[in-house]
Design an enzyme around this catalytic site. Structure first.
Site, PDB file in Angstrom:
ATOM      1  N   TYR A 181      10.105  13.809  22.102  1.00  0.00           N
ATOM      2  CA  TYR A 181      10.941  15.018  22.051  1.00  0.00           C
ATOM      3  C   TYR A 181      12.397  14.650  21.846  1.00  0.00           C
ATOM      4  CZ  TYR A 181       8.891  19.578  22.542  1.00  0.00           C
ATOM      5  OH  TYR A 181       8.279  20.765  22.260  1.00  0.00           O
ATOM      6  N   ASP A 234      17.469  27.436  -3.716  1.00  0.00           N
ATOM      7  CA  ASP A 234      16.218  26.978  -3.096  1.00  0.00           C
ATOM      8  C   ASP A 234      15.516  26.099  -4.127  1.00  0.00           C
ATOM      9  OD1 ASP A 234      13.704  26.583  -2.093  1.00  0.00           O
ATOM     10  OD2 ASP A 234      13.390  28.678  -1.492  1.00  0.00           O
ATOM     11  N   LYS A 292       7.107  18.557  -2.194  1.00  0.00           N
ATOM     12  CA  LYS A 292       6.639  18.952  -3.528  1.00  0.00           C
ATOM     13  C   LYS A 292       7.013  17.834  -4.505  1.00  0.00           C
ATOM     14  CE  LYS A 292       6.654  23.718  -1.975  1.00  0.00           C
ATOM     15  NZ  LYS A 292       7.165  25.099  -2.127  1.00  0.00           N
TER      16      LYS A 292
END
Ligand SMILES: *Cc1c(COP(=O)(O)O)cnc(C)c1O
Length: 425
Positions: free
Chosen positions: A56, A202, A231
């Site tokens: 964490y 974007d 991607k």
């Protein structure tokens, strides 16, 4: 089999192990042409499957809410520094869990509920998070949507300017999920400046092309740049927000504590590894080959009478309007998948059919280029697509099986990270 072997998983949970093995095999045998997908390197796979998942780290480097960050901080710093150098930006946040939360953080940073926000309409190629009605972004803000020209399939900047002047959006999104042409960041920037909107580029789909110099960069035009990392950038599933030093605090506060808790450190490490790969000369060649392949495929499809939205492509992505072929997108996509070619059905601009049963197919070259296919293979790929679409129209299952075999034969010479057909590493 999976490489490296997943022996512990096979012993502990054969059900999950078998499904992972089957998926690895499937990814090897299919010509994967969903334009948002890729194959990550073995190095990225190792980083994302590491013990970093145990930790964490709420907060940012040097300002954490938990102890024990001696190795996490340098990992996040590496990812940030590599992204800054690769894209040439002042500030990067590498913590967003994925592309959609990254975009949501931009809304949180720069808009209030009910504010007008502008993006490309989903059926025209925009993304859900650019203000589409079923998305939180379309429900909690007031979406203003631009379209594309009915004849050319391209953004009409006169329309964008008129809408922006009339509606005064706080945010303007450019980029999308089904945009086969170069995005004119400068033209969007001029309009955003005129109406005092924050321009968000974007680049989820094209980040790898931008990094590799195969698509113009939004840096210097957009106020904020969001991207996924999985991607064309070929990293693990994640996202980044890039901006100027002046907007850094607002962006960081929106990601944490605005939207998220602890960052996914295993993903951060995978992003760092992928960014290092993206600075290598081989990645520049990859990015350009993706585009060369897409153009060669577009030409070959056009020769076979396929109707391409905008008439072709400038990037990694092709959108086919199947109307002239006498079949809809969904039944064609299902038969193509059975024939070894994996892509997705998609709306085309001004689609007369319903979104769940639209007229188009969306396909791209990022994954097959990673495997090593070149423009020489694209006429063959177009021939397979053509045969499978004909087979779909005629319901010819033998023809489908024949193509699937030919696809497997070709791909057996192009290995993928994470799988070995022989079982050896
Ligand atoms: C893929 C994509 C996203 C969303 O990314 P997820 O990781 O799927 O949430 C956002 N914007 C664009 C343009 C995309 O293509």
């Amino acid at each position: 089999m999976h490489v490296p072997p997943i022996t512990h998983l096979t012993a502990a949970d054969p059900q999950v192990a078998n499904l992972i093995e089957a998926e690895a095999h499937r990814q090897h045998d299919k010509l994967r042409m969903i334009p948002s997908e890729n194959y990550v390197s073995a190095a990225v796979l190792e980083a994302t499957g590491s013990v970093l998942t145990n930790k964490y780290s709420e907060g940012y480097v040097g300002r954490r809410y938990y102890e024990g960050q001696q190795f996490i901080d340098p990992i996040e710093t590496l990812a940030i520094d590599r992204a800054r150098a690769l894209f040439g930006v002042e500030h990067v946040n590498v913590q967003p869990y994925s592309g959609s939360p990254a975009n949501l953080a931009v809304y949180l940073a720069f808009a209030q509920p009910g504010d007008p926000v502008m993006g490309m309409a989903l059926p025209m190629g925009g993304h859900l998070t650019h203000g589409w009605s079923v998305s939180a972004t379309g429900r909690w803000f007031r979406p203003v949507r631009y379209t594309v020209d009915r004849r050319t399939g391209l953004v009409d900047f006169d329309e964008v300017r008129d809408l922006a002047r009339a509606e005064r959006p706080k945010l303007i999104f450019c980029g999308g999920t089904a945009v086969p042409r170069t995005i004119n960041f400068a033209a969007f920037a001029q309009i955003a400046q005129e109406v005092d909107a924050v321009l968000v580029a974007d680049i989820a789909h094209i980040a790898g092309l931008v990094a590799g110099g195969a698509h113009p960069s939004p840096v210097g035009h957009a106020d904020v740049i969001t991207t996924t990392t999985h991607k064309t950038l070929r990293g693990p599933r994640g996202a980044m927000i890039m901006t100027s030093a002046g907007r850094a605090t607002e962006v960081d506060k929106a990601v944490f504590p605005g939207l998220q808790g602890g960052p996914h450190n295993h993903t951060t490490a995978g992003i760092a590894v992928a960014l290092n790969e993206a600075t290598q000369p081989a990645f520049r060649r990859y990015a350009h080959q993706v585009v060369t392949n897409a153009k060669a495929l577009a030409d070959a499809l056009t020769e076979r009478g396929f109707d391409l939205v905008t008439g072709g492509t400038d990037n990694h992505l092709i959108l086919i309007d199947l109307t002239t072929k006498g079949i809809a997108g969904k039944p064609a996509a299902k038969v193509l998948d059975l024939g070894g070619i994996e892509l997705n059905y998609n709306t085309v601009p001004y689609d007369p059919r319903k979104p769940f049963d639209p007229s188009g197919l969306r396909l791209g070259t990022p994954a097959l280029t990673t495997r090593g296919l070149t423009e020489e293979h694209m006429p063959q790929v177009a021939e397979w697509i053509d045969r499978l679409v004909v087979a779909a129209v005629k319901d010819d299952q033998e023809a489908v099986a024949a193509v699937a075999g030919e696809v497997r034969d070709l791909l057996s010479a192009y290995p993928i990270p994470g799988y070995s057909a022989s079982g050896a590493g």
